[in-house]
Write a protein that holds these residues in place. Structure first.
Motif, PDB file in Angstrom:
ATOM      1  N   GLN A  46     -35.399  85.295 -26.332  1.00  0.00           N
ATOM      2  CA  GLN A  46     -35.326  86.163 -25.239  1.00  0.00           C
ATOM      3  C   GLN A  46     -36.591  86.041 -24.485  1.00  0.00           C
ATOM      4  O   GLN A  46     -36.808  86.265 -23.269  1.00  0.00           O
ATOM      5  CB  GLN A  46     -35.456  87.682 -25.637  1.00  0.00           C
ATOM      6  N   TYR A  47     -37.816  85.330 -25.052  1.00  0.00           N
ATOM      7  CA  TYR A  47     -38.954  85.249 -24.438  1.00  0.00           C
ATOM      8  C   TYR A  47     -39.340  83.799 -23.976  1.00  0.00           C
ATOM      9  O   TYR A  47     -40.574  83.684 -23.598  1.00  0.00           O
ATOM     10  CB  TYR A  47     -40.054  86.105 -25.064  1.00  0.00           C
ATOM     11  N   ILE A  48     -38.668  83.051 -24.020  1.00  0.00           N
ATOM     12  CA  ILE A  48     -38.794  81.591 -23.824  1.00  0.00           C
ATOM     13  C   ILE A  48     -38.915  81.333 -22.419  1.00  0.00           C
ATOM     14  O   ILE A  48     -37.809  81.772 -21.857  1.00  0.00           O
ATOM     15  CB  ILE A  48     -37.759  80.627 -24.655  1.00  0.00           C
ATOM     16  N   GLY A  49     -39.951  81.005 -21.913  1.00  0.00           N
ATOM     17  CA  GLY A  49     -40.033  80.792 -20.333  1.00  0.00           C
ATOM     18  C   GLY A  49     -39.552  79.196 -19.994  1.00  0.00           C
ATOM     19  O   GLY A  49     -38.751  79.232 -18.953  1.00  0.00           O
ATOM     20  N   SER A  50     -39.954  78.267 -20.757  1.00  0.00           N
ATOM     21  CA  SER A  50     -39.692  77.027 -20.536  1.00  0.00           C
ATOM     22  C   SER A  50     -39.564  76.041 -21.616  1.00  0.00           C
ATOM     23  O   SER A  50     -40.480  76.062 -22.250  1.00  0.00           O
ATOM     24  CB  SER A  50     -40.652  76.296 -19.434  1.00  0.00           C
ATOM     25  N   LEU A  51     -38.285  75.543 -22.061  1.00  0.00           N
ATOM     26  CA  LEU A  51     -38.249  74.437 -23.199  1.00  0.00           C
ATOM     27  C   LEU A  51     -38.483  73.139 -22.456  1.00  0.00           C
ATOM     28  O   LEU A  51     -38.058  72.692 -21.559  1.00  0.00           O
ATOM     29  CB  LEU A  51     -36.907  74.719 -23.725  1.00  0.00           C
ATOM     30  N   GLN A  52     -39.447  72.304 -23.200  1.00  0.00           N
ATOM     31  CA  GLN A  52     -40.070  71.360 -22.622  1.00  0.00           C
ATOM     32  C   GLN A  52     -39.276  69.960 -23.572  1.00  0.00           C
ATOM     33  O   GLN A  52     -39.875  69.304 -24.237  1.00  0.00           O
ATOM     34  CB  GLN A  52     -41.609  71.097 -22.798  1.00  0.00           C
ATOM     35  N   TRP A  53     -37.918  69.865 -23.075  1.00  0.00           N
ATOM     36  CA  TRP A  53     -37.117  69.082 -23.788  1.00  0.00           C
ATOM     37  C   TRP A  53     -37.601  67.352 -23.360  1.00  0.00           C
ATOM     38  O   TRP A  53     -37.529  66.724 -24.047  1.00  0.00           O
ATOM     39  CB  TRP A  53     -35.627  68.967 -23.178  1.00  0.00           C
TER      40      TRP A  53
END
Length: 436
Positions: A46-53
């Protein structure tokens, strides 16, 4: 952030080839995540701002390819223990293919012993930890929510005795929250309670140990929840209360609220008790948190009524307890709600709904107002699930019990109020006075 893959800009062909080889497994993990994220009931997502794939780290070893994706948190959030003794946190989602077209997903978090530690390279991974790393790594299986913690010294896992101080400290909670300019950490929600150090129980590990394999006692059905509820003898020895509580084990609505007091993950414990000294006309009382304990006490003098009405009291008080739990998660000071801290959290961190009720009605007065305005459908659904033999108007009338005098009640027409009161009194007078 932890483990961001720093690629050296060189003319080395092997580096270029390695980067290209990472594209396929990363794309596959990303596609799987996009299709399955909603399947997971875990706080961190719920708190992930940005996943750096684009910075994903792919490593290979005996458990196959492991994809690790660094991420940032929303709104300057951070994580620490409740006392703010852990700092410099870094986050990753870890994907390990456990069968064709399916992955196991883990949350990895590291705390370093140095605020200036540079661990933003691919030498920190599932299969290895850089030889100068000093700190702690936490890993949580997002299917079972089982967690483990590991201490590293010079890149090596330490294995202290059972009485070592750091191991005792690992049986603690990790919260998400905010750091103030003065260096004080304000937790707002529990992420997980770790399961201690080591992997003797088969739990998840990191930095050179298997997560995906091993099985053993570390695996459990993700739908299973170990709920620790304290039942006072005054409650458990009462046949009426004990039988109703046992029957509520089959209520999905009640169990959903009860699971928020999971012994591993809750910010408060829940106690069920009973008393014969509660004021006449009050079926039960839910006390504000004290030393992380919320107590629901039932009036032993008010049990000569239908079992469904007693069950409604259970649900009513459980909603009270959940409201107190939420407020405690925002404002806990030694396990109690601190009014100053609560006001600060509500005004500074965008909780307009809670803040509106809080300013108009106060910590205690706001609860019945919220319940009447927003929880009627929940209570009616609960009542129907407990006893399916009533009419809609009867369920509605029973749900209003204990909520008269609220703004929502006062907004009803006089004819509606009279109808609800008449329906409830009629049902109550014709129903069994035995708690069953």
């Amino acid at each position: 952030m932890l483990l961001v893959c720093v690629l050296l800009i060189t003319n080395c062909a092997s580096e270029d080839n390695s980067s290209n080889l990472n594209v396929q497994p990363t794309a596959e993990a990303k596609s799987w995540f996009n299709n399955h994220e909603a399947d997971y009931n875990t706080s961190i997502l719920q708190y992930i701002g940005s996943l750096q794939w684009e910075n994903a780290i792919v490593s290979d070893g005996k458990d196959g390819e492991v994809i690790e994706v660094p991420f940032t948190l929303k709104e300057n959030l951070s994580t620490s223990d409740e006392k703010g003794k852990l700092y410099n946190d870094h986050h990753r989602l870890v994907f390990i293919k456990n069968e064709p077209n399916n992955f196991k997903m883990y949350y990895v978090q590291a705390f370093t012993e140095s605020e200036s530690a540079n661990i933003s390279d691919k030498n920190y991974s599932y299969y290895s930890i850089k030889d100068n790393f000093n700190g702690q790594i936490f890993i949580q299986d997002l299917s079972s929510n089982k967690s483990n913690a590991f201490q590293f010294k010079n890149g090596q896992k330490t294995q202290p005795s059972l009485t070592a101080k750091w191991r005792e400290e690992y049986y603690d909670y990790t919260f998400i929250g905010y750091w103030s300019e003065g260096g004080t950490f304000s937790p707002i929600k529990l992420l997980y309670c770790n399961g201690g150090s080591g992997s003797d129980d088969g739990g998840p590990t990191y930095g050179g140990g298997p997560i995906a394999g091993g099985g053993g006692s570390g695996t459990k059905n993700p739908t299973e929840t170990t709920i620790i509820i304290i039942t006072d003898p005054s409650f458990s020895n009462n046949p009426c209360l004990a039988s109703i509580f046992a029957k509520l084990g089959g209520s999905a609505t009640f169990q959903k609220y009860l699971s928020n007091f999971d012994g591993n993950f809750s910010v408060a414990n829940l106690k069920l008790s009973a008393s014969s000294t509660i004021s006449n006309g009050v079926n039960a009382e839910t006390s504000p948190p004290s030393n992380y304990l919320i107590d629901i006490s039932f009036n032993l003098n008010n049990l000569n009524r239908p079992g469904l009405d007693v069950a409604r009291t259970f649900m009513h008080e459980m909603i009270h307890a959940e409201m107190f739990r939420k407020l405690l998660s925002l404002s806990s000071v030694n396990g109690e709600i601190d009014a100053t801290k609560l006001n600060q959290m509500l005004t500074q961190h965008n909780y307009p709904g809670l803040y509106d009720y809080y300013t108009r009605y106060g910590v205690n007065g706001m609860q019945h107002e919220q319940m009447a305005a927003h929880y009627m459908d929940t209570i009616i659904s609960f009542l129907r699930g407990y006893d399916s033999g009533l009419t809609q108007s009867q369920y509605e009338a029973i749900a209003w019990a204990g909520l008269k005098g609220t703004a929502s009640w006062n907004a009803l027409s006089e004819a509606k109020k009279q109808s609800i009161t008449s329906t409830y009194n009629s049902w109550l007078s014709t129903g069994s006075t035995q708690c069953n």
